[in-house]
Design an enzyme around this catalytic site. Structure first.
Site, short mmCIF file in Angstrom:
data_model
loop_
_atom_site.label_atom_id
_atom_site.label_comp_id
_atom_site.label_asym_id
_atom_site.label_seq_id
_atom_site.Cartn_x
_atom_site.Cartn_y
_atom_site.Cartn_z
CG ASP A 139 -2.02 -0.96 1.17
OD1 ASP A 139 -2.40 -1.31 0.05
OD2 ASP A 139 -2.53 -1.37 2.23
CG ASP A 422 -4.64 0.00 5.89
OD1 ASP A 422 -5.37 -0.33 4.92
OD2 ASP A 422 -4.22 1.16 6.05
CG ASP A 426 -6.13 -3.88 1.89
OD1 ASP A 426 -6.14 -3.71 0.66
OD2 ASP A 426 -5.97 -2.96 2.72
#
Length: 700
Positions: A139, A422, A426
């Site tokens: 990310d 997070d 995901d």
């Protein structure tokens, strides 16, 4: 009128939760390598055991005392039983029972130690799998960046009163600052609005008194559709009702015209040029404007839209989420280690590309082939993506399931994938990857789907996890190198003894003792060796690579073969000489008896067996130090002071061997050795270490 189109698993959220149930039954790279090693050792040990039985039977029936005509079946039964016991012991010795314990201990040690580097390991196997990682899908926000929106630069009209600017930021906002930590206040609410309040705080201006003294008369809250918010307040600065507007600069500027003129000391063209500069730098921009309203009850909005024009444009701020200072070096370290890094983010292509440039992932050699948007990604077939996926560095405007698809495609190409995440969205990707890395402030769903939680959210901690994983794998290789050298020597010595017709120079109980101290104790010693950054200079190992590398195989059979020749020489020497102490040893006689097979005795005396047993153990003991130095490029004595566990176990092996030889008696078929013989054995066998040190010095 609202209409329900889809429910349950058919919705986007449902697809996410369905993705969490992905079956992640794929074995880890280490599992596959150990399974292959186990199969190989099993076949070889059974073959050697069979040869031992055949050899001892041939010797039995070819001897003058045991012809087929005069065979004593009771005696033969005892001999056969002893032969089978030796064969079974060979199998036991050949199999490195300490390997599973070594792996588990290494994993547990790494699991505990990785906590100090902000890696909370949730699933033990992830410690090692991180070392085999070939691709990291990460990310952006919070991992590569600080997740703390900060004003990078301001571009305001010089003639605007600073109090007015402060008031426009303080009152036209829904964010708050938490001053629990007086040294570093945190943002409550929208992080972009919080960045404005933090900017005021940095200038020594407290927004709270300003907000409390300004009575809010009307407010139009921010929405993503209109991209601005407006608040009409009774201004203590001007003493009149003032309308403050903030939002996307290009939108706010449309309210700042009157009679065809742009109301500002700086031209609209200059502002637009500055905006383009900020946008090229992947900055988030906010424009500010105000207007004095004579009537506090005047209507400022209709149908959710501002209806007031003629505002004075104050200026713009450029806001960024700064890259973590340690991330560029960590990215370069991973790329130097042969690991691909791919950014998967919901941000715009420009923002994602700029962040990639700042962390040194994107350079002048990169083209459009190295980036893709979520829409383009979804439109391409698996075959098309498999052809391009290795070149991708930035995936922007990514949707939740794009990341999971990316992971699966990379795995189809044989990659070992680690992925960060997070949020709940995901979870499918975290579950599908060989190593899922959740963030410390992530959702509980993400953490449950992950294997490791990065407590500080930083990519640099991921690099440290790779280093630990590779060091752990190296420790396992060191144990295998050490243990297989012993196994080769022990099995071949027993095999030679079987065909020579002498009583096995290593008894069953002695071999089991060797198996115990060299399997168990050495596993403890080598599993606890500290990690080394040097492993980050290597490329990731191939998925199908044998855990016994070519240099290891040369070491195992080279050193093991040398030990066999050396020990075979002692068997021949003891068969031809009556040795009561090593002070009688003659190197000339040692070599003269090497090929003298017609020896006067076919069995060794108890004292000679004890000498042979201890020489065998101490040869392996000193070789353990060579195994410690494997692939370090340094001396075996390097960092010895930091390896307290290794030294304690080395001491335990010495004391254990002395104790067994002194007090083992009939059980171990040994007799106590003289003090001078202990000194000679320990000193002479230490040549194994010194020769290893010379080789390492020459190589350096």
């Amino acid at each position: 009128i609202f209409e329900v189109k889809k429910v349950g698993d058919a919705t986007e959220y449902g697809k996410v939760f369905e993705g969490v149930q992905i079956d992640n039954s794929v074995k880890t790279p280490l599992n596959e390598q150990l399974d292959h090693l186990a199969g190989m050792i099993t076949k070889i040990s059974y073959a050697i055991a069979a040869l031992v039985i055949v050899g001892r039977l041939i010797v039995y029936f070819t001897s003058a005392d045991h012809s087929l005509d005069t065979i004593d079946w009771v005696s033969f039964g005892g001999y056969l039983l002893n032969t089978v016991m030796i064969a079974i012991t060979v199998v036991v010795v050949a199999v490195p029972e300490g390997l599973p314990m070594s792996v588990t201990l290494s994993l547990a040690y790494s699991m505990r130690s990785m906590m100090a580097t902000n890696n909370l390991v949730r699933k033990m196997h992830a410690c090692e799998t991180m070392g085999a990682t070939t691709v990291i899908c990460t990310d952006k926000t919070g991992t590569l960046t600080q997740n703390q929106m900060t004003i990078y630069e301001t571009f305001f009209n010089a003639g605007i009163d600073e109090k007015l600017i402060a008031e426009s930021m303080a009152v036209n906002s829904t964010a708050y600052l938490d001053f629990t930590d007086k040294d570093k206040p945190s943002v409550l609410g929208n992080p972009t609005e919080g960045a404005l309040l933090l900017w005021l705080y940095g200038k020594g201006i407290n927004y709270l008194p300003i907000r409390e003294e300004s009575e809010v008369l009307q407010q139009l809250t921010f929405s993503t559709e209109r991209k601005y918010m407006a608040t009409l307040v009774q201004s203590p600065t001007l003493g009149k009702p003032v309308l403050y507007v903030k939002g996307a600069p290009e939108i706010v500027m449309t309210f700042c015209h009157e009679g065809g003129k742009f109301l500002s000391d700086i031209s609209q063209a200059d502002f637009e040029a500055k905006l383009l500069q900020y946008q090229n730098q992947a900055m988030r921009t906010i424009g500010f404007a105000y207007k004095v309203i004579d009537d506090p009850k005047a209507v400022i909005s209709e149908n959710g839209k501002l209806v007031v024009n003629g505002l004075h444009f104050i200026g713009i701020t450029a806001i960024s989420d700064p890259v973590r200072p340690d991330v560029p070096a960590s990215i370069e370290e991973c790329m130097h280690a042969g690991i691909q890094v791919k950014i998967v983010t919901g941000d715009t292509p420009g923002t994602a590309r700029e962040i990639a440039r700042q962390i040194h992932l994107w350079d002048d050699s990169c083209t459009d082939r190295n980036q893709i948007t979520g829409v383009e990604f979804a439109a391409m077939s698996d075959a098309e993506l498999l052809d391009r996926i290795g070149d991708l560095r930035v995936i922007s405007r990514a949707r939740p399931l794009d990341k999971a698809r990316l992971v699966n495609l990379l795995q189809q190409k044989g990659e070992v994938v680690a992925v960060t995440g997070d949020g709940t969205n995901d979870a499918p990707a975290l579950k599908a990857a060989q190593v899922g890395l959740s963030m410390g402030d992530g959702t509980s769903v993400a953490k449950e789907a992950s294997d490791i939680t990065i407590l500080d959210n930083s990519f640099s901690s991921i690099g440290k996890a790779v280093m630990w994983g590779r060091s752990l794998y190296l420790n396992i290789q060191r144990f295998i190198l050490f243990q297989m050298t012993i196994n080769v020597a022990a099995c071949i010595i027993v095999l030679i003894g079987a065909f020579l017709g002498v009583e096995s120079p290593l008894t069953v109980t002695q071999m089991l003792w060797v198996n115990l101290i060299m399997d168990t104790f050495a596993a403890l010693a080598l599993a606890s060796l500290p990690p080394s950054n040097r492993v980050m200079n290597d490329k990731p190992r191939a998925r199908g690579a044998n855990i016994i590398s070519s240099p290891m195989a040369k070491g195992i059979f080279g050193v093991g073969g040398f030990f066999v020749l050396l020990l075979f020489g002692f068997i021949q020497y003891f068969k031809n000489e009556n040795i009561e102490s090593l002070t009688q040893f003659s190197i000339t006689d040692y070599f003269s008896h090497f090929f003298h097979f017609g020896a006067p005795k076919d069995r060794l005396d108890p004292y000679e067996l004890s000498l042979f047993f201890s020489i065998f153990v101490f040869l392996q003991f000193w070789n353990m130090f060579n195994a410690k130095a494997y692939r370090t490029g340094k001396s075996a004595f390097n960092n010895l002071g930091k390896s307290q566990g290794f030294m304690l176990i080395a001491l335990a092996i010495i004391l254990g061997q002395v104790f067994i030889t002194t007090f083992g008696g009939q059980m171990f078929n040994v007799t106590p050795l003289k003090l001078v013989d202990w000194a000679i054995i320990i000193g002479a066998t230490s040549a194994v270490l010194w020769v290893g040190e010379i080789f390492r010095a020459v190589k350096r």
